[in-house]
Design a protein around this motif. Structure first.
Motif, mmCIF file in Angstrom:
data_model
loop_
_atom_site.group_PDB
_atom_site.id
_atom_site.type_symbol
_atom_site.label_atom_id
_atom_site.label_comp_id
_atom_site.label_asym_id
_atom_site.label_seq_id
_atom_site.Cartn_x
_atom_site.Cartn_y
_atom_site.Cartn_z
ATOM 1 N N ALA A 283 -22.625 15.910 31.331
ATOM 2 C CA ALA A 283 -22.619 14.446 31.320
ATOM 3 C C ALA A 283 -21.436 13.928 30.514
ATOM 4 N N ALA A 284 -21.190 14.521 29.352
ATOM 5 C CA ALA A 284 -20.069 14.101 28.504
ATOM 6 C C ALA A 284 -18.741 14.293 29.223
ATOM 7 N N GLU A 285 -18.597 15.415 29.917
ATOM 8 C CA GLU A 285 -17.366 15.685 30.659
ATOM 9 C C GLU A 285 -17.169 14.680 31.791
ATOM 10 N N LYS A 286 -18.246 14.294 32.461
ATOM 11 C CA LYS A 286 -18.161 13.307 33.540
ATOM 12 C C LYS A 286 -17.746 11.948 32.979
ATOM 13 N N VAL A 287 -18.350 11.543 31.856
ATOM 14 C CA VAL A 287 -17.982 10.279 31.210
ATOM 15 C C VAL A 287 -16.491 10.282 30.878
ATOM 16 N N ALA A 288 -16.027 11.335 30.212
ATOM 17 C CA ALA A 288 -14.618 11.407 29.808
ATOM 18 C C ALA A 288 -13.689 11.391 31.023
ATOM 19 N N ALA A 289 -14.014 12.162 32.045
ATOM 20 C CA ALA A 289 -13.157 12.244 33.227
ATOM 21 C C ALA A 289 -13.055 10.904 33.948
ATOM 22 N N LEU A 290 -14.178 10.238 34.150
ATOM 23 C CA LEU A 290 -14.143 8.954 34.851
ATOM 24 C C LEU A 290 -13.485 7.874 33.996
ATOM 25 N N ALA A 291 -13.839 7.797 32.717
ATOM 26 C CA ALA A 291 -13.305 6.746 31.851
ATOM 27 C C ALA A 291 -11.794 6.854 31.694
ATOM 28 N N LYS A 292 -11.266 8.063 31.629
ATOM 29 C CA LYS A 292 -9.817 8.239 31.468
ATOM 30 C C LYS A 292 -9.049 7.633 32.632
ATOM 31 N N GLY A 293 -9.651 7.605 33.813
ATOM 32 C CA GLY A 293 -8.995 7.016 34.974
ATOM 33 C C GLY A 293 -9.222 5.517 35.100
ATOM 34 N N MET A 294 -10.000 4.949 34.194
ATOM 35 C CA MET A 294 -10.337 3.521 34.239
ATOM 36 C C MET A 294 -10.055 2.927 32.859
ATOM 37 N N ARG A 295 -8.838 2.615 32.569
ATOM 38 C CA ARG A 295 -8.407 2.254 31.226
ATOM 39 C C ARG A 295 -8.983 0.943 30.692
ATOM 40 N N SER A 296 -9.443 0.071 31.541
ATOM 41 C CA SER A 296 -10.048 -1.162 31.033
ATOM 42 C C SER A 296 -11.514 -1.216 31.439
ATOM 43 N N CYS A 297 -12.288 -1.951 30.647
ATOM 44 C CA CYS A 297 -13.726 -1.980 30.862
ATOM 45 C C CYS A 297 -14.296 -3.274 30.297
ATOM 46 N N MET A 298 -15.585 -3.420 30.415
ATOM 47 C CA MET A 298 -16.305 -4.528 29.785
ATOM 48 C C MET A 298 -17.241 -3.934 28.748
#
Length: 170
Positions: free
Chosen positions: A14-29
């Motif tokens: 789960a942690a690896e999935k969070v890191a992988a997806l978030a790194k490709g999405m630099r902005s968030c809410m």
């Protein structure tokens, strides 16, 4: 309607999935003050997504989000990458960091637009340590998924659009 394939992830996966997806999405809410309606929601620029799933942001000590976190550390972070049809929603515990080593580690010159440099006394770093969440991902990319959906619409055939989703428990 058929549901897309589901793969729930826990722990390191789960942690690896969070890191992988978030790194490709630099902005968030970032959502804080979860017990207030409406909660405080603001756009944030992700500074780093660590291997353990922790998310790091630069913030002002004078901001509403810092005040919210000081009284209730629960936070929700949502990411969206339309180009790749990837989405991520994370619930976790936020922490405010004011120590120099952490500020040095996550500081970027981009933040000079809001601060008088990294030594500005208002500079803080917010970390969000995920506890749970949900992801939606397109394994084959948006273009191939769109081709498959168009083919299905034109022919009536059932096709796998390559999408996958799942719960995250960290």
């Amino acid at each position: 309607m058929d549901k897309q394939p589901t793969t729930d992830l826990t722990g390191t996966s789960a942690a690896e999935k969070v890191a992988a997806l978030a790194k490709g999405m630099r902005s968030c809410m970032l959502t804080t003050a979860p017990t207030v309606f409406p909660p405080n929601v603001c756009p944030m620029a992700l500074q780093s997504a660590e291997a353990d799933g922790s998310l790091w942001f630069i913030s002002s000590s004078e901001s509403d989000k810092n005040r919210d976190i000081a009284s209730d550390p629960r936070a929700v972070v949502t990411f969206q990458n339309d180009d790749k049809s990837q989405y991520l929603s994370i619930a976790g515990r936020a922490t405010i960091h004011t120590d120099r080593p952490t500020i040095e580690k996550y500081w970027t010159s981009f933040a000079n637009a809001w601060f008088e440099g990294k030594n500005d006394p208002r500079v803080t770093i917010i970390s969000v340590r995920p506890t749970a969440g949900h992801y939606w991902d397109t394994q084959h990319g948006k273009t191939l998924s769109m081709v498959k959906m168009t083919f299905a619409a034109l022919t009536g055939a059932k096709v796998d659009d390559g999408g996958i989703e799942g719960a995250l428990k960290l």
